[in-house]
Design a protein around this motif. Structure first.
Motif, mmCIF file in Angstrom:
data_model
loop_
_atom_site.group_PDB
_atom_site.id
_atom_site.type_symbol
_atom_site.label_atom_id
_atom_site.label_comp_id
_atom_site.label_asym_id
_atom_site.label_seq_id
_atom_site.Cartn_x
_atom_site.Cartn_y
_atom_site.Cartn_z
ATOM 1 N N GLN A 80 48.171 24.988 18.041
ATOM 2 C CA GLN A 80 49.060 23.835 17.943
ATOM 3 C C GLN A 80 48.837 23.082 16.638
ATOM 4 O O GLN A 80 49.775 22.519 16.061
ATOM 5 N N ARG A 81 47.581 23.065 16.164
ATOM 6 C CA ARG A 81 47.276 22.383 14.899
ATOM 7 C C ARG A 81 47.454 23.328 13.712
ATOM 8 O O ARG A 81 47.726 22.871 12.596
ATOM 9 N N LYS A 82 47.257 24.618 13.953
ATOM 10 C CA LYS A 82 47.368 25.614 12.880
ATOM 11 C C LYS A 82 48.279 26.749 13.357
ATOM 12 O O LYS A 82 47.808 27.762 13.876
ATOM 13 N N PRO A 83 49.606 26.592 13.175
ATOM 14 C CA PRO A 83 50.549 27.599 13.692
ATOM 15 C C PRO A 83 50.311 29.017 13.177
ATOM 16 O O PRO A 83 50.724 29.977 13.831
ATOM 17 N N THR A 84 49.648 29.156 12.036
ATOM 18 C CA THR A 84 49.350 30.498 11.529
ATOM 19 C C THR A 84 48.519 31.285 12.533
ATOM 20 O O THR A 84 48.609 32.515 12.600
ATOM 21 N N TYR A 85 47.713 30.581 13.342
ATOM 22 C CA TYR A 85 46.897 31.249 14.356
ATOM 23 C C TYR A 85 47.770 32.043 15.333
ATOM 24 O O TYR A 85 47.355 33.083 15.849
ATOM 25 N N TYR A 86 48.979 31.527 15.609
ATOM 26 C CA TYR A 86 49.869 32.229 16.535
ATOM 27 C C TYR A 86 50.104 33.665 16.061
ATOM 28 O O TYR A 86 50.177 34.592 16.865
ATOM 29 N N LEU A 87 50.241 33.828 14.752
ATOM 30 C CA LEU A 87 50.541 35.149 14.219
ATOM 31 C C LEU A 87 49.370 36.111 14.409
ATOM 32 O O LEU A 87 49.564 37.310 14.636
ATOM 33 N N GLY A 88 48.141 35.589 14.345
ATOM 34 C CA GLY A 88 46.982 36.414 14.641
ATOM 35 C C GLY A 88 47.008 36.916 16.075
ATOM 36 O O GLY A 88 46.691 38.080 16.354
ATOM 37 N N PHE A 89 47.386 36.041 16.998
ATOM 38 C CA PHE A 89 47.503 36.434 18.413
ATOM 39 C C PHE A 89 48.625 37.460 18.601
ATOM 40 O O PHE A 89 48.472 38.432 19.349
ATOM 41 N N LEU A 90 49.758 37.242 17.944
ATOM 42 C CA LEU A 90 50.874 38.177 18.073
ATOM 43 C C LEU A 90 50.495 39.563 17.576
ATOM 44 O O LEU A 90 50.896 40.576 18.158
ATOM 45 N N ALA A 91 49.722 39.618 16.492
ATOM 46 C CA ALA A 91 49.308 40.905 15.945
ATOM 47 C C ALA A 91 48.303 41.609 16.842
ATOM 48 O O ALA A 91 48.307 42.835 16.953
ATOM 49 N N ALA A 92 47.441 40.821 17.505
ATOM 50 C CA ALA A 92 46.363 41.411 18.301
ATOM 51 C C ALA A 92 46.742 41.631 19.759
ATOM 52 O O ALA A 92 46.362 42.644 20.358
ATOM 53 N N LEU A 93 47.481 40.690 20.348
ATOM 54 C CA LEU A 93 47.726 40.712 21.798
ATOM 55 C C LEU A 93 49.202 40.492 22.128
ATOM 56 O O LEU A 93 49.554 39.566 22.862
ATOM 57 N N PRO A 94 50.088 41.308 21.606
ATOM 58 C CA PRO A 94 51.519 41.054 21.847
ATOM 59 C C PRO A 94 51.909 41.054 23.310
ATOM 60 O O PRO A 94 52.854 40.363 23.706
ATOM 61 N N ASP A 95 51.190 41.792 24.141
ATOM 62 C CA ASP A 95 51.529 41.863 25.570
ATOM 63 C C ASP A 95 50.529 41.124 26.454
ATOM 64 O O ASP A 95 50.569 41.266 27.679
ATOM 65 N N ASP A 96 49.652 40.351 25.839
ATOM 66 C CA ASP A 96 48.634 39.654 26.628
ATOM 67 C C ASP A 96 48.305 38.291 26.026
ATOM 68 O O ASP A 96 47.153 37.904 25.939
ATOM 69 N N LEU A 97 49.316 37.567 25.624
ATOM 70 C CA LEU A 97 49.097 36.248 25.033
ATOM 71 C C LEU A 97 48.667 35.259 26.118
ATOM 72 O O LEU A 97 49.176 35.304 27.244
ATOM 73 N N PRO A 98 47.740 34.363 25.801
ATOM 74 C CA PRO A 98 47.272 33.389 26.799
ATOM 75 C C PRO A 98 48.248 32.228 26.970
ATOM 76 O O PRO A 98 47.915 31.062 26.764
ATOM 77 N N VAL A 99 49.479 32.551 27.325
ATOM 78 C CA VAL A 99 50.510 31.535 27.511
ATOM 79 C C VAL A 99 51.234 31.822 28.823
ATOM 80 O O VAL A 99 51.488 32.971 29.171
ATOM 81 N N GLU A 100 51.545 30.775 29.565
ATOM 82 C CA GLU A 100 52.262 30.939 30.825
ATOM 83 C C GLU A 100 53.765 30.958 30.559
ATOM 84 O O GLU A 100 54.324 30.009 30.012
ATOM 85 N N SER A 101 54.408 32.037 30.953
ATOM 86 C CA SER A 101 55.846 32.178 30.758
ATOM 87 C C SER A 101 56.461 32.766 32.019
ATOM 88 O O SER A 101 55.864 33.635 32.654
ATOM 89 N N VAL A 102 57.631 32.301 32.346
ATOM 90 C CA VAL A 102 58.332 32.856 33.510
ATOM 91 C C VAL A 102 59.100 34.089 33.064
ATOM 92 O O VAL A 102 59.523 34.185 31.905
ATOM 93 N N PRO A 103 59.290 35.062 33.952
ATOM 94 C CA PRO A 103 60.048 36.260 33.571
ATOM 95 C C PRO A 103 61.482 35.897 33.209
ATOM 96 O O PRO A 103 61.996 34.822 33.566
ATOM 97 N N GLY A 104 62.164 36.800 32.506
ATOM 98 C CA GLY A 104 63.574 36.602 32.207
ATOM 99 C C GLY A 104 64.399 36.696 33.482
ATOM 100 O O GLY A 104 63.887 36.994 34.562
ATOM 101 N N SER A 105 65.688 36.462 33.337
ATOM 102 C CA SER A 105 66.558 36.384 34.517
ATOM 103 C C SER A 105 67.170 37.721 34.905
ATOM 104 O O SER A 105 68.184 37.759 35.599
ATOM 105 N N MET A 106 66.569 38.798 34.490
ATOM 106 C CA MET A 106 67.091 40.116 34.855
ATOM 107 C C MET A 106 67.039 40.301 36.370
ATOM 108 O O MET A 106 66.026 40.020 37.001
ATOM 109 N N THR A 107 68.131 40.773 36.932
ATOM 110 C CA THR A 107 68.218 40.921 38.383
ATOM 111 C C THR A 107 67.471 42.173 38.855
ATOM 112 O O THR A 107 67.198 43.089 38.072
#
Length: 368
Positions: A190-217
């Motif tokens: 949150q203080r250093k947004p560049t850190y997000y890119l490190g997470f995206l490169a390392a853990l694209p399918d396992d980010l430590p963020v809570e997200s609801v699934p998409g609306s696919m039926t």
């Protein structure tokens, strides 16, 4: 000019005892040797300028280790930072008292956990740590967590965006840091947004963020699942993007797009998104402009695309958007950035038309 008799004797005794590694502290003119029994120390007594004396010391070490008294300059030229150092002479590189030899060592493919321990004793340098953590053998050994801990503690002192991203990519490899430490790092984003890119490169399918699934039926999932199991990349990626992790990936990419620090961050983000979707474009980066990618996506008619579209017809726009995003690369920003070194707010202003279009494409997968 020769070494003093005292230094020559002590160095030869040290070498006769077969040390595991040697380092030289030039500021204190002290040579250290590492052996199974521990660490030994020789305080050098120069009889000329320190730099000339250290050259003679290293020539003595090279003559003993390499079998060529005058071989030091030749071997220095042969060392490579490209990982081409022969695995059968790695131990020798740790006995030369030369920092560049350690750099060449850390680039080699055949490093063992024990050799990494010796190299780290010689030079606890963040660049050396990063190079060794790019080696799976080291990551899986006892030195992996130690090197990751060093980079984690050193991270607040890094100032270059690409170095920060690379350090995070390496630190976040499985098994190196705890989940608590991972969450703590995520909060720093949150203080250093560049850190997000490190997470995206390392853990694209396992980010430590809570997200609801998409609306696919459920009906759409049932139609896509057989196609995905048969190897249809469009079906697989569409299912993936609508999972909770997939939605987390999209939301995090959007955060980075909002305020990239410099051109390197922009280029790396484009690469990360392309790699996430690489199964749709196995040939890699086409280096096309955004307009060319859009035209390519609009004309898409491959068998895999048609099968996926027919299974979930209302998702056709999303499928085409996925294919467009799979081609992202520097080509989409080259028309804007090729003739400017702008960073920060000025760069973001110049990139606004491209950034806004990317946001629109990514937001199609959110909540719909």
């Amino acid at each position: 000019m020769e070494l003093t008799s005292e230094d020559s004797l002590r160095l030869n005794v040290l070498l006769a005892n077969k040390p595991q590694a040697i380092r030289i502290d030039e500021s204190s003119m002290t040579l250290f040797g590492l052996s199974e029994r521990g660490e030994s120390r020789i305080i050098l007594n120069p009889n000329c300028r320190d730099d000339l004396y250290l050259r003679k010391v290293r020539e003595l070490l090279s003559g003993h280790v390499q079998g060529s008294p005058g071989g030091y300059p030749v071997y220095l030229k042969r060392w490579s930072r490209m990982g081409q150092t022969r695995d059968d002479n790695l131990e020798q590189l740790l006995l030369l008292g030369e920092p560049e030899a350690v750099v060449a060592f850390t680039c080699a493919k055949g490093i063992t956990d024990e050799l990494a321990r010796r190299a780290w004793w010689i030079s606890q340098d963040p660049d050396n740590a990063r190079r060794m953590l790019d080696n799976p053998q080291i990551v899986d050994g006892s030195m992996g967590p130690e090197l990751a801990r060093f980079l984690l503690d050193y991270l607040p002192f890094e100032t270059e965006s690409m170095v920060i991203i690379e350090s995070l990519r390496l630190i976040l490899q499985p098994g190196l840091i705890s989940e608590q430490e991972k969450v703590s790092l995520w909060k720093r984003c949150q203080r250093k947004p560049t850190y997000y890119l490190g997470f995206l490169a390392a853990l694209p399918d396992d980010l430590p963020v809570e997200s609801v699934p998409g609306s696919m039926t459920d009906h759409e999932k049932a139609a896509l699942l057989p196609l995905s199991e048969q190897g249809n990349p469009f079906a697989a990626q569409l299912l993936r993007i609508h999972t909770s992790p997939g939605q987390g990936f999209i939301s995090t990419v959007l955060k980075v797009i909002e305020k990239p620090a410099n051109q390197d961050v922009v280029a790396t983000l484009l690469d990360v998104v392309r790699e996430y979707l690489q199964s749709l474009r196995p040939t890699g980066d086409p280096d096309l402009t955004l307009e060319e990618l859009e035209a390519e996506a609009d004309g898409l008619c491959s068998d895999a695309f048609v099968a996926c579209r027919d299974a979930v017809s209302r998702r056709e726009t999303e499928i085409r958007s996925l294919y467009l995003l799979s081609g992202l690369g520097y080509g989409i920003v080259r028309p804007v950035l090729s003739n400017t070194d702008a960073i920060g707010s000025l760069m973001r202003k110049k990139l606004a038309p491209v950034s806004e279009r990317l946001k629109q494409l990514l937001q199609r997968f959110q909540g719909g």
